[in-house]
Design a protein around this motif. Structure first.
Motif, PDB file in Angstrom:
ATOM      1  N   ARG A  64       0.847  -1.206   0.000  1.00 27.59           N
ATOM      2  CA  ARG A  64       0.000   0.000   0.000  1.00 27.59           C
ATOM      3  C   ARG A  64       0.872   1.241   0.000  1.00 27.59           C
ATOM      4  O   ARG A  64       1.760   1.371   0.831  1.00 27.59           O
ATOM      5  CB  ARG A  64      -0.897   0.023   1.223  1.00 27.59           C
ATOM      6  CG  ARG A  64      -2.036  -0.974   1.151  1.00 27.59           C
ATOM      7  CD  ARG A  64      -2.903  -0.883   2.393  1.00 27.59           C
ATOM      8  NE  ARG A  64      -3.667   0.351   2.417  1.00 27.59           N
ATOM      9  CZ  ARG A  64      -4.960   0.428   2.111  1.00 27.59           C
ATOM     10  NH1 ARG A  64      -5.600  -0.663   1.785  1.00 27.59           N
ATOM     11  NH2 ARG A  64      -5.591   1.566   2.158  1.00 27.59           N
ATOM     12  N   PRO A  65       0.601   2.166  -0.891  1.00 22.68           N
ATOM     13  CA  PRO A  65       1.370   3.408  -0.902  1.00 22.68           C
ATOM     14  C   PRO A  65       0.901   4.349   0.200  1.00 22.68           C
ATOM     15  O   PRO A  65      -0.225   4.230   0.692  1.00 22.68           O
ATOM     16  CB  PRO A  65       1.059   3.996  -2.279  1.00 22.68           C
ATOM     17  CG  PRO A  65      -0.301   3.475  -2.605  1.00 22.68           C
ATOM     18  CD  PRO A  65      -0.375   2.106  -1.985  1.00 22.68           C
ATOM     19  N   ILE A  66       1.780   5.269   0.589  1.00 23.63           N
ATOM     20  CA  ILE A  66       1.421   6.335   1.516  1.00 23.63           C
ATOM     21  C   ILE A  66       1.932   7.652   0.944  1.00 23.63           C
ATOM     22  O   ILE A  66       2.766   7.663   0.040  1.00 23.63           O
ATOM     23  CB  ILE A  66       1.993   6.115   2.934  1.00 23.63           C
ATOM     24  CG1 ILE A  66       3.517   6.021   2.904  1.00 23.63           C
ATOM     25  CG2 ILE A  66       1.385   4.923   3.607  1.00 23.63           C
ATOM     26  CD1 ILE A  66       4.148   5.974   4.282  1.00 23.63           C
ATOM     27  N   ILE A  67       1.406   8.741   1.455  1.00 26.14           N
ATOM     28  CA  ILE A  67       1.855  10.073   1.045  1.00 26.14           C
ATOM     29  C   ILE A  67       2.722  10.638   2.164  1.00 26.14           C
ATOM     30  O   ILE A  67       2.357  10.560   3.340  1.00 26.14           O
ATOM     31  CB  ILE A  67       0.670  11.025   0.775  1.00 26.14           C
ATOM     32  CG1 ILE A  67      -0.215  10.486  -0.344  1.00 26.14           C
ATOM     33  CG2 ILE A  67       1.164  12.436   0.456  1.00 26.14           C
ATOM     34  CD1 ILE A  67       0.394  10.523  -1.717  1.00 26.14           C
ATOM     35  N   ILE A  68       3.863  11.182   1.796  1.00 31.06           N
ATOM     36  CA  ILE A  68       4.755  11.859   2.726  1.00 31.06           C
ATOM     37  C   ILE A  68       4.715  13.342   2.398  1.00 31.06           C
ATOM     38  O   ILE A  68       4.965  13.732   1.256  1.00 31.06           O
ATOM     39  CB  ILE A  68       6.214  11.359   2.580  1.00 31.06           C
ATOM     40  CG1 ILE A  68       6.293   9.840   2.665  1.00 31.06           C
ATOM     41  CG2 ILE A  68       7.122  12.041   3.590  1.00 31.06           C
ATOM     42  CD1 ILE A  68       5.891   9.271   3.986  1.00 31.06           C
ATOM     43  N   ASP A  69       4.373  14.169   3.367  1.00 35.09           N
ATOM     44  CA  ASP A  69       4.413  15.625   3.214  1.00 35.09           C
ATOM     45  C   ASP A  69       5.624  16.136   3.983  1.00 35.09           C
ATOM     46  O   ASP A  69       5.777  15.833   5.173  1.00 35.09           O
ATOM     47  CB  ASP A  69       3.144  16.273   3.770  1.00 35.09           C
ATOM     48  CG  ASP A  69       1.897  15.896   2.984  1.00 35.09           C
ATOM     49  OD1 ASP A  69       1.971  15.866   1.738  1.00 35.09           O
ATOM     50  OD2 ASP A  69       0.865  15.621   3.607  1.00 35.09           O
ATOM     51  N   VAL A  70       6.485  16.894   3.301  1.00 37.94           N
ATOM     52  CA  VAL A  70       7.673  17.454   3.926  1.00 37.94           C
ATOM     53  C   VAL A  70       7.551  18.976   3.862  1.00 37.94           C
ATOM     54  O   VAL A  70       7.534  19.552   2.779  1.00 37.94           O
ATOM     55  CB  VAL A  70       8.965  16.978   3.211  1.00 37.94           C
ATOM     56  CG1 VAL A  70      10.195  17.520   3.927  1.00 37.94           C
ATOM     57  CG2 VAL A  70       9.018  15.460   3.124  1.00 37.94           C
ATOM     58  N   ASP A  71       7.456  19.608   5.027  1.00 35.51           N
ATOM     59  CA  ASP A  71       7.380  21.061   5.112  1.00 35.51           C
ATOM     60  C   ASP A  71       8.797  21.613   5.202  1.00 35.51           C
ATOM     61  O   ASP A  71       9.575  21.198   6.070  1.00 35.51           O
ATOM     62  CB  ASP A  71       6.579  21.498   6.343  1.00 35.51           C
ATOM     63  CG  ASP A  71       5.134  21.038   6.293  1.00 35.51           C
ATOM     64  OD1 ASP A  71       4.592  20.918   5.178  1.00 35.51           O
ATOM     65  OD2 ASP A  71       4.546  20.803   7.359  1.00 35.51           O
ATOM     66  N   VAL A  72       9.133  22.536   4.291  1.00 39.21           N
ATOM     67  CA  VAL A  72      10.474  23.108   4.243  1.00 39.21           C
ATOM     68  C   VAL A  72      10.392  24.626   4.215  1.00 39.21           C
ATOM     69  O   VAL A  72       9.336  25.209   3.950  1.00 39.21           O
ATOM     70  CB  VAL A  72      11.262  22.610   3.001  1.00 39.21           C
ATOM     71  CG1 VAL A  72      11.415  21.105   3.015  1.00 39.21           C
ATOM     72  CG2 VAL A  72      10.605  23.069   1.717  1.00 39.21           C
ATOM     73  N   GLU A  73      11.535  25.236   4.471  1.00 37.80           N
ATOM     74  CA  GLU A  73      11.651  26.685   4.358  1.00 37.80           C
ATOM     75  C   GLU A  73      12.967  26.990   3.655  1.00 37.80           C
ATOM     76  O   GLU A  73      14.005  26.415   3.979  1.00 37.80           O
ATOM     77  CB  GLU A  73      11.639  27.325   5.738  1.00 37.80           C
ATOM     78  CG  GLU A  73      11.525  28.827   5.706  1.00 37.80           C
ATOM     79  CD  GLU A  73      11.343  29.408   7.084  1.00 37.80           C
ATOM     80  OE1 GLU A  73      12.233  30.190   7.480  1.00 37.80           O
ATOM     81  OE2 GLU A  73      10.356  29.072   7.749  1.00 37.80           O
ATOM     82  N   ALA A  74      12.900  27.887   2.672  1.00 41.49           N
ATOM     83  CA  ALA A  74      14.086  28.324   1.951  1.00 41.49           C
ATOM     84  C   ALA A  74      13.898  29.787   1.598  1.00 41.49           C
ATOM     85  O   ALA A  74      12.854  30.167   1.062  1.00 41.49           O
ATOM     86  CB  ALA A  74      14.305  27.497   0.696  1.00 41.49           C
ATOM     87  N   ALA A  75      14.905  30.597   1.895  1.00 38.23           N
ATOM     88  CA  ALA A  75      14.871  32.035   1.608  1.00 38.23           C
ATOM     89  C   ALA A  75      13.623  32.691   2.202  1.00 38.23           C
ATOM     90  O   ALA A  75      13.000  33.545   1.574  1.00 38.23           O
ATOM     91  CB  ALA A  75      14.969  32.285   0.109  1.00 38.23           C
ATOM     92  N   GLY A  76      13.225  32.237   3.383  1.00 40.10           N
ATOM     93  CA  GLY A  76      12.076  32.829   4.058  1.00 40.10           C
ATOM     94  C   GLY A  76      10.724  32.378   3.551  1.00 40.10           C
ATOM     95  O   GLY A  76       9.699  32.823   4.047  1.00 40.10           O
ATOM     96  N   GLU A  77      10.691  31.511   2.553  1.00 36.37           N
ATOM     97  CA  GLU A  77       9.426  31.001   2.009  1.00 36.37           C
ATOM     98  C   GLU A  77       9.171  29.577   2.497  1.00 36.37           C
ATOM     99  O   GLU A  77      10.046  28.725   2.415  1.00 36.37           O
ATOM    100  CB  GLU A  77       9.466  30.982   0.477  1.00 36.37           C
ATOM    101  CG  GLU A  77       9.279  32.326  -0.167  1.00 36.37           C
ATOM    102  CD  GLU A  77       9.083  32.192  -1.677  1.00 36.37           C
ATOM    103  OE1 GLU A  77       8.388  31.250  -2.108  1.00 36.37           O
ATOM    104  OE2 GLU A  77       9.642  33.024  -2.383  1.00 36.37           O
TER     105      GLU A  77
END
Length: 99
Positions: A64-77
């Motif tokens: 079964r597949p899953i979704i991975i959400d990765v929250d990042v920040e670069a240059a203030g965004e």
């Protein structure tokens, strides 16, 4: 008899849950490796979630597949990168999704 059955079911459930937790860790690691190489990119947090029923309806794989959400920040965004992940034979395969 009833106690033995309860213990057996609990043990089986722990094995399944531990396996999915390990799959989640493997997928998060692989998704983090797949992030774009941007100077100053910082991973803030990651999380897993199930894939949509529409994807599962047409899914032909055994895992079964899953979704991975990765929250990042670069240059203030702040941005979120999402990856679909499948673990087969201990190896994770990730592909970026646009949802």
């Amino acid at each position: 008899m009833r106690t033995a059955l309860t213990v057996a079911v609990s043990a089986a459930l722990m094995v399944v849950l531990n396996g999915s937790a390990e799959a989640g860790k493997t997928c998060v690691s692989k998704a983090t490796e797949a992030l774009p190489r941007i100077a100053g990119l910082v991973v803030k947090k990651s999380r897993t979630r199930p894939v949509s029923p529409a994807i599962l309806a047409s899914w032909k794989g055994q895992s079964r597949p899953i979704i991975i959400d990765v929250d990042v920040e670069a240059a203030g965004e702040a941005q979120t990168y999402s990856y679909m992940c499948v673990v087969t034979q201990g190896s994770a395969f990730v592909q970026r999704t646009m949802n």
